[in-house]
Design an enzyme around this catalytic site. Structure first.
Site, PDB file in Angstrom:
ATOM      1  N   GLU A 155      33.388  37.600  54.666  1.00 56.82           N
ATOM      2  CA  GLU A 155      32.861  36.388  54.012  1.00 56.82           C
ATOM      3  C   GLU A 155      31.356  36.453  53.804  1.00 56.82           C
ATOM      4  O   GLU A 155      30.809  35.631  53.075  1.00 56.82           O
ATOM      5  CB  GLU A 155      33.253  35.138  54.811  1.00 56.82           C
ATOM      6  CG  GLU A 155      32.444  34.874  56.082  1.00 56.82           C
ATOM      7  CD  GLU A 155      32.839  35.733  57.283  1.00 56.82           C
ATOM      8  OE1 GLU A 155      33.619  36.693  57.103  1.00 56.82           O
ATOM      9  OE2 GLU A 155      32.346  35.451  58.384  1.00 56.82           O
ATOM     10  N   HIS A 165      32.935  40.830  58.989  1.00 57.64           N
ATOM     11  CA  HIS A 165      32.782  39.559  58.269  1.00 57.64           C
ATOM     12  C   HIS A 165      32.847  39.737  56.752  1.00 57.64           C
ATOM     13  O   HIS A 165      31.809  39.778  56.091  1.00 57.64           O
ATOM     14  CB  HIS A 165      31.455  38.905  58.646  1.00 57.64           C
ATOM     15  CG  HIS A 165      31.416  38.448  60.063  1.00 57.64           C
ATOM     16  ND1 HIS A 165      32.030  37.285  60.468  1.00 57.64           N
ATOM     17  CD2 HIS A 165      30.890  38.996  61.176  1.00 57.64           C
ATOM     18  CE1 HIS A 165      31.877  37.136  61.768  1.00 57.64           C
ATOM     19  NE2 HIS A 165      31.183  38.172  62.223  1.00 57.64           N
ATOM     20  N   CYS A 212      36.546  38.363  62.887  1.00 54.18           N
ATOM     21  CA  CYS A 212      35.718  38.425  64.091  1.00 54.18           C
ATOM     22  C   CYS A 212      36.297  37.538  65.194  1.00 54.18           C
ATOM     23  O   CYS A 212      37.333  37.878  65.743  1.00 54.18           O
ATOM     24  CB  CYS A 212      34.263  38.086  63.775  1.00 54.18           C
ATOM     25  SG  CYS A 212      33.139  38.572  65.096  1.00 54.18           S
TER      26      CYS A 212
END
Lengths: 201, 311
Positions: free
Chosen positions: A174, A172, A82
């Site tokens: 994560e 994302h 991002c």
């Protein structure tokens, strides 16, 4: 091939989630807040956060030049997610100034504001896998130069691209439990085809 | 889906928002993007520009900062639409804004304006003495204040994607934010240490839903981030709350009531990013532009306390 030494830029943003993803893989990643902490790293994650703030702090603490230098020396692979991806790309005339490492230009907040954020399961062609992708005030890839390669698209939008020693996602990885892309990042031979001279890992 | 206030089968958040399901994970994910940052209260587009240049991760659009609300009195409401829009148009970082506790119509206005985060805040005059907003019905994420674990979990149960301490806003006295951070941490510690059969008794004492209490018992943390707010005025204050486990810092009156907001803002951003390093903190303290004078919490009469609003 030596073991990777992984760092996560932790000046601002979702560094904790990246560290947890590496921990789930048994990889002991370290937080990076200073120039000294870049020493010895082979892999660096630039996480999602606020790109103007992260740029401000990279300059303030003089990390920007060292990250660029170590990457250009072929010593440091970088995965930007991002806002990390935005910063890796080239300038588009809008703030913040970019690092200019990845041969692509990303536009900030290109889907709109937070109410326009979304999650979608996307087939990542290059990985031959499906992944639930979280897009938060996400950027769009506006230009891809000859030095970069699109690894996955969501509809018409490139969402995962690579360059020599560089991996960039507009979403994302994560924030979901699947550490597929963290595993992938640690194996540059899978995605680093653009410039075989790059020898990290 | 139902709306706040009636039962006609429509959702609140349809307005200008995108299509698709309302996704709690996307809301909490956005809160995580703000970690390690400073969110600054601003009342004008010019202040918003100063905040962005100082390195703020977001701005909070307000009609008056808490110190002025405290001084001037009167009913404190959501900021005017013109003010919010001019701030949104000026900065590229996320814009937050406050609504009165329970005022779901103010919240609908903010969602329609595509405000990035809505703060259902005790700093404004509460609109409902019993009920908070049903935040699950909105596409926009909400942040709410909490003084203890039970209050935090009640707000999460209502749909808050981010918790902040209440502290005592507008005082420049960090002690109440410290109290709230320590209390939440202590209550989580006691819960984690308990055997599973005692979790229900904890839920009863905390006045919070059992499943959320069980989640904290299992995971050892809140299901959403916890930021500090209320009385943070200096770089050292910011470093203190970060060291006590806050994941980011809201600074209200502390920046634009200081002598040099641009310098104070930048110094607080610097201290927040590297709070654990005394050398960096010394630099940040040197670079600060004269802290707001403020008032000690002891000088605030109980009826003038903001933190006791909400339940």
């Amino acid at each position: 091939m030596s073991l990777p030494v992984v760092g996560v830029l932790a000046l601002q943003g979702a560094s904790a989630a990246h560290l947890a993803a590496f921990a789930s893989l048994g990889v002991d990643a370290r937080e990076v807040r200073s120039r000294e902490q870049l020493t010895g790293l082979t892999h660096l994650v630039m996480p999602g956060g606020e790109s103007t703030t992260i740029h401000h702090l990279l300059e303030l603490f003089d990390l920007r030049r060292e990250i660029v230098r170590r990457h250009r020396a072929g010593e440091l692979a970088i995965f930007g997610t991002c806002s990390g991806a935005i910063l890796l790309g080239g300038d588009d005339g809008e703030p913040p100034p970019r690092l200019g490492l990845l041969d692509a230009v990303l536009e900030r907040n290109a889907y709109g504001r937070q109410v326009d954020s979304f999650t979608r399961v996307v087939r990542l062609e290059a990985l031959d896998a499906e992944l639930r992708c979280v897009f938060i005030r996400a950027p769009k890839v506006r230009e891809v130069g000859p030095g970069a390669r699109v690894l996955a698209r969501d509809g018409d939008e490139a969402i995962l691209i690579s360059g020599p020693g560089l991996l960039a996602a507009t979403f994302h990885p994560e924030l979901t439990d699947d550490s597929l892309l963290h595993t992938y990042f640690l194996r540059p031979e899978l995605w680093n085809a653009v410039a075989p001279v790059f020898s990290v890992g | 889906m139902k709306t706040n206030g009636n039962d006609d089968g429509k959702t609140n958040g349809s307005g200008g928002a995108g299509a698709g399901e309302i996704d709690f994970e996307v809301k909490v994910g956005f809160a995580r993007m703000l970690q390690g940052g400073v969110i600054m209260d601003v009342t004008t587009a010019e202040e918003a520009r100063i905040a962005e240049d100082a390195g703020a991760v977001a701005v909070m659009a307000l009609e008056r900062v808490p110190a002025d609300i405290r001084k001037e009195g009167g009913v404190a409401r959501m900021a005017s639409v013109d003010r919010i829009v001019s701030i949104q148009e000026t900065v590229s970082i996320p814009t937050m804004a406050k609504v009165r506790i329970g005022h779901f119509q103010e919240a609908q206005v903010l969602e329609e304006l595509k405000v990035d985060f809505i703060d259902e805040s005790e700093v404004l005059t509460p609109a409902d003495s019993e009920h908070h907003i049903d935040k699950h019905l909105f596409r926009a994420p909400f942040v709410c204040g909490a003084r203890n674990l039970g209050e935090a979990l009640r707000r999460i149960a209502e749909g808050a994607a981010l918790i902040r301490t209440k502290g005592e806003a507008g005082t420049g006295d960090v002690s109440e934010a410290v109290r709230h951070l320590r209390l939440i941490r202590a209550e989580m510690g006691a819960l984690k240490a308990a055997p599973r059969e005692e979790v229900l008794a904890h839920a009863k004492r905390l006045a919070a839903p059992y499943d959320l209490v069980l989640g904290v018992w299992q995971e050892g943390r809140l299901p959403v981030p916890n930021f500090a707010a209320g009385g943070v005025a200096t770089p050292a204050d910011a470093a203190l709350v970060m060291s006590l486990g806050a994941e980011s810092v809201f600074v209200g009156s502390g920046i634009f009531k200081s002598e040099d907001p641009a310098r104070t803002g930048a110094a607080i951003v610097k201290a927040t990013a590297r709070y654990a390093e005394p050398g960096i903190l010394v630099e940040a303290c040197r670079e600060t532009g004269g802290a707001m004078k403020g008032m000690a919490v002891e000088q605030v009469p109980p009826e003038a306390q903001l933190q006791t609003r909400g339940w």
